[in-house]
Design an enzyme around this catalytic site. Sequence first.
Site, short mmCIF file in Angstrom:
data_model
loop_
_atom_site.label_atom_id
_atom_site.label_comp_id
_atom_site.label_asym_id
_atom_site.label_seq_id
_atom_site.Cartn_x
_atom_site.Cartn_y
_atom_site.Cartn_z
N ASP A 317 1.01 -10.68 -14.31
CA ASP A 317 0.91 -9.68 -13.44
C ASP A 317 -0.08 -9.86 -12.31
O ASP A 317 0.04 -9.06 -11.37
CB ASP A 317 0.68 -8.23 -14.13
N LYS A 344 10.67 -9.16 -11.91
CA LYS A 344 9.66 -7.91 -11.74
C LYS A 344 10.08 -6.79 -11.00
O LYS A 344 11.53 -6.70 -10.66
CB LYS A 344 8.41 -8.55 -11.42
C1 S3P Z 1 4.53 -5.79 -20.22
C2 S3P Z 1 4.81 -7.02 -20.45
C3 S3P Z 1 5.14 -8.03 -19.24
C4 S3P Z 1 4.42 -7.29 -17.83
C5 S3P Z 1 4.38 -6.05 -17.48
C6 S3P Z 1 4.20 -5.05 -18.92
C7 S3P Z 1 4.27 -4.67 -21.55
O1 S3P Z 1 6.47 -7.78 -18.84
O2 S3P Z 1 4.73 -7.99 -16.74
O3 S3P Z 1 3.89 -5.39 -16.47
O4 S3P Z 1 3.42 -3.81 -21.35
O5 S3P Z 1 4.62 -5.27 -22.50
P1 S3P Z 1 7.37 -9.04 -19.58
O6 S3P Z 1 7.58 -8.42 -21.15
O7 S3P Z 1 8.58 -9.01 -19.02
O8 S3P Z 1 6.69 -10.53 -19.48
#
Ligand code: S3P
Length: 431
Positions: A317, A344
């Site tokens: 992120d 994203k």
């Molecule tokens: C998150 C996991 C990440 C991250 C997102 C929040 C979470 O995504 O980019 O902002 O809270 O589990 P991904 O699981 O798609 O990598």
Amino acid sequence: MNDRVELSPSGPLRGELSPPADKSISHRVLILASIARGRSVIHNLLRADDPLRTLGAMRALGADIRDSGEPIEVYGAGLRGLKEPEDVIDCGNSGTTMRLLAGLLAGQPFFSVLTGDASLRQRPMKRVITPLRMMGAGLYGRAADTLPPLAVKGGTLKAIRYHSPVASAQVKSALLLAGLYAEGETVVEEPLRSRDHTERILPAIGARVRVEGLRVSVEGGGELSPFETTVPGDFSSAAFFLVAAAVVEGSEITVRGVGVNPTRTGLLEVMKRMGADVEVTERRDVSGEPVADLRCRYREGLTATGVGPEEIPSMIDEFPALCVLATRADGTTTIRGAAELRVKESDRIAAMASELGKMGVELEVHPDGLSIHGPVRLRGAVLDSHNDHRIAMALSVAALAAEGSTTLHGTSAVEISFPGFYEHLRRLSGG
Ligand code: S3P
């Protein structure tokens, strides 16, 4: 909120801030408190659009959530106490809400539908649909089961062993939540370690969880105990201010009470490698998560670095903020192995390339990253957030370090994770 902000070059940022509470942890404690049996107390929950979607969803599923100021009280319905929602659940912009709920709903003996905004309805859902179907859930999506809305008819689940092709905490957490409802031991293995908040909380509230290397397993059945917890500050929100202090001459800021879980703080290592003056002090433990104060002081002479696939999950992120830092570093900073950024809240590779390009940055776009040539004198420009909170905040930081003024459109997106972002920026920059 006004959807446009005018930004001019800033004097040094100086002072302290406490960032908003962690978004990932806020989602998780709301969900888990709702399926624990009895009264849980949550201090410092993030009240921003994304976690408030999860809060609304858990209410629609029958949890009694009382939010009349600090702290929030949740009267959980017990593992098997949720009820069928009367309407479609709108997850807004929140991928975490949708994917975690897909896992939770897979274990419920009723019908539910999850939808979201235009951005979320373009985000990949096959990654949760495939394994949850293997567990026995009825789970369907638009575009041949790849996109939201999702329709879920949950029921009796069987435990599976699943090798996730992506390092995703959302996928891992969805399967662990479903695993609470499955008979036997559900095992999830990921290619690289993603954030581990779910598997930290679960054993503390009575779930039988095992973590061995990149493998996490949970046993189904039993009940979860209610809990009292304090959500730490969000490293991902703090990151914008650390980078701002690193790129605006003369700055020195301290960010207090920030979660420094090592599955989240990859940017700190990269900043140090690039020569930034960042310091971690006052390490402590808050509700099972490591927390610290972070100080960043402007220093001349940042150097470029390479960031490869192994480092990406711990800073996924922080890519937009890192891109801004890279514009000020001497040499070419290359970030690879980050194809996930394309799916994203926006395509963050394309978004940062196009907007930094408008500010005069020379860069090359890769399918899975960017190469940024620095150092460059950023030029103020008319920019667009692509309706993505993290792009909006990263570009705002870039604008502070630019020559000339910047108009940034689409700034209401910051409400997703960081209400008050611009007030902090104004206060710390003294204007
Ligand atoms: C998150 C996991 C990440 C991250 C997102 C929040 C979470 O995504 O980019 O902002 O809270 O589990 P991904 O699981 O798609 O990598």
